[in-house]
Scaffold this motif. Sequence first.
Motif, PDB file in Angstrom:
ATOM      1  N   ALA A 154       0.853  -1.186   0.000  1.00  0.00           N
ATOM      2  CA  ALA A 154       0.000   0.000   0.000  1.00  0.00           C
ATOM      3  C   ALA A 154       0.888   1.236   0.000  1.00  0.00           C
ATOM      4  CB  ALA A 154      -0.909  -0.009   1.221  1.00  0.00           C
ATOM      5  N   LEU A 155       0.486   2.239  -0.737  1.00  0.00           N
ATOM      6  CA  LEU A 155       1.235   3.479  -0.784  1.00  0.00           C
ATOM      7  C   LEU A 155       0.293   4.641  -1.033  1.00  0.00           C
ATOM      8  CD1 LEU A 155       2.892   4.019  -4.230  1.00  0.00           C
ATOM      9  CD2 LEU A 155       1.578   1.968  -3.771  1.00  0.00           C
ATOM     10  N   SER A 156       0.787   5.829  -0.799  1.00  0.00           N
ATOM     11  CA  SER A 156       0.012   7.045  -1.017  1.00  0.00           C
ATOM     12  C   SER A 156       0.794   7.944  -1.951  1.00  0.00           C
ATOM     13  CB  SER A 156      -0.248   7.750   0.317  1.00  0.00           C
ATOM     14  OG  SER A 156      -0.979   8.941   0.114  1.00  0.00           O
ATOM     15  N   ILE A 157       0.120   8.420  -2.991  1.00  0.00           N
ATOM     16  CA  ILE A 157       0.743   9.315  -3.958  1.00  0.00           C
ATOM     17  C   ILE A 157       0.144  10.700  -3.789  1.00  0.00           C
ATOM     18  CG2 ILE A 157       0.979   9.843  -6.410  1.00  0.00           C
ATOM     19  CD1 ILE A 157       1.117   6.917  -6.994  1.00  0.00           C
ATOM     20  N   ASP A 158       0.986  11.690  -3.546  1.00  0.00           N
ATOM     21  CA  ASP A 158       0.533  13.061  -3.349  1.00  0.00           C
ATOM     22  C   ASP A 158       0.410  13.737  -4.714  1.00  0.00           C
ATOM     23  OD1 ASP A 158      -0.258  15.355  -2.118  1.00  0.00           O
ATOM     24  OD2 ASP A 158       1.748  15.990  -1.511  1.00  0.00           O
ATOM     25  N   ALA A 159      -0.789  13.743  -5.268  1.00  0.00           N
ATOM     26  CA  ALA A 159      -1.004  14.200  -6.636  1.00  0.00           C
ATOM     27  C   ALA A 159      -1.428  15.662  -6.682  1.00  0.00           C
ATOM     28  CB  ALA A 159      -2.073  13.340  -7.311  1.00  0.00           C
ATOM     29  N   SER A 160      -0.993  16.360  -7.719  1.00  0.00           N
ATOM     30  CA  SER A 160      -1.452  17.720  -7.974  1.00  0.00           C
ATOM     31  C   SER A 160      -2.672  17.669  -8.890  1.00  0.00           C
ATOM     32  CB  SER A 160      -0.337  18.544  -8.619  1.00  0.00           C
ATOM     33  OG  SER A 160       0.075  17.944  -9.833  1.00  0.00           O
ATOM     34  N   ALA A 161      -3.280  18.820  -9.141  1.00  0.00           N
ATOM     35  CA  ALA A 161      -4.492  18.885  -9.967  1.00  0.00           C
ATOM     36  C   ALA A 161      -4.150  19.268 -11.399  1.00  0.00           C
ATOM     37  CB  ALA A 161      -5.476  19.889  -9.381  1.00  0.00           C
ATOM     38  N   GLY A 162      -4.901  18.694 -12.336  1.00  0.00           N
ATOM     39  CA  GLY A 162      -4.730  19.035 -13.746  1.00  0.00           C
ATOM     40  C   GLY A 162      -6.031  18.864 -14.491  1.00  0.00           C
ATOM     41  N   CYS A 163      -6.076  19.366 -15.710  1.00  0.00           N
ATOM     42  CA  CYS A 163      -7.252  19.175 -16.550  1.00  0.00           C
ATOM     43  C   CYS A 163      -7.526  17.683 -16.703  1.00  0.00           C
ATOM     44  CB  CYS A 163      -7.027  19.784 -17.932  1.00  0.00           C
ATOM     45  SG  CYS A 163      -6.747  21.562 -17.930  1.00  0.00           S
TER      46      CYS A 163
END
Length: 324
Positions: A154-163
């Motif tokens: 299990a892991l967590s990815i810190d994603a940014s926002a995009g179209c």
Amino acid sequence: MNCSLRLVLAFAAMAFAQQVAAQQSSPVERLIAQDVRLAGVAERMLGANSALCRRLMPLTGLVLHSRDQYRAEVAGDAFANGSVAVAGVVPGSPAAGAAVASRDGLVAIVGHSTSAMTAVGEAPLRDTAFDVLADQPAPGPIALTLARGGEERALSIDASAGCRALVEIRAADSLDARSDGRVIQVNYGLALAATDAELAVVFAHELGHLVLEHRRRLEAAGVEKGFFGEFGRNQRLNRQVEVEADRISVHLLANAGYDPAIAPAFWRSKLGRRAGGGILRSSTYPSAEGRARQLEREIADYLAGGSGPSWPGHLLARRDAPFD
């Protein structure tokens, strides 16, 4: 043997080895290589232009695919860890930072098991997994479960926002690209022939269709595509949206840190002239030179500094104005 000759032979051997390696790579590997390359361009542009889009998604750097996209004899061991897997990872992305790798199986997305997902219509299972991932709030952490070598993590990815857009290479050799308001596809033949800058110009045009919501607007106006889209009102409105997508493309490029001048340069290039030609395309699109001049006017009128950030309000206002 003198030093110069040894160097020549060494470089020749290296070039031959690279050529052999390229010839030995499988069709799937070659397709995925272009998919990852396109995804790198796409994530840069989707993120930089998020303020212009009304629908957003998390940008993770993951390029997904599913077993049902390939014939069994072609897929090889790409799905040894599950029916939905990581095709590739964009370098420098959140997924790359989390040590996600090609061939990792995607077990779950925020608790949604991929084994319980089903394909919808003719779309592959990959599209269902993409929609679940794209539905997550952004920016923010995305909890994933991956499988590799029989073990899950299990892991967590810190994603940014995009179209929001599903971006992919289409397995076709022709020099074409297309957008249907949800998916942006670039043909393998065009991606293979294009430099990174040229690929960015192609993608910016297709992203322009998505930002300006052309598919929704054309459908609301009852405009047809294909053969009947080449005549009368259909032809006029189909050309109008192509001009709009061209014009906003230079703003999308500038926001992502590209020199917008690469767009008119592309349409004047040999590849640009070939990609914009064709019998059916000729009445829908302006000439390559016409496109280049239109883009130069757009840059002169609205991007005099040649860089972003840009808010093309004169074009965005058209999203809520009906055709005609």
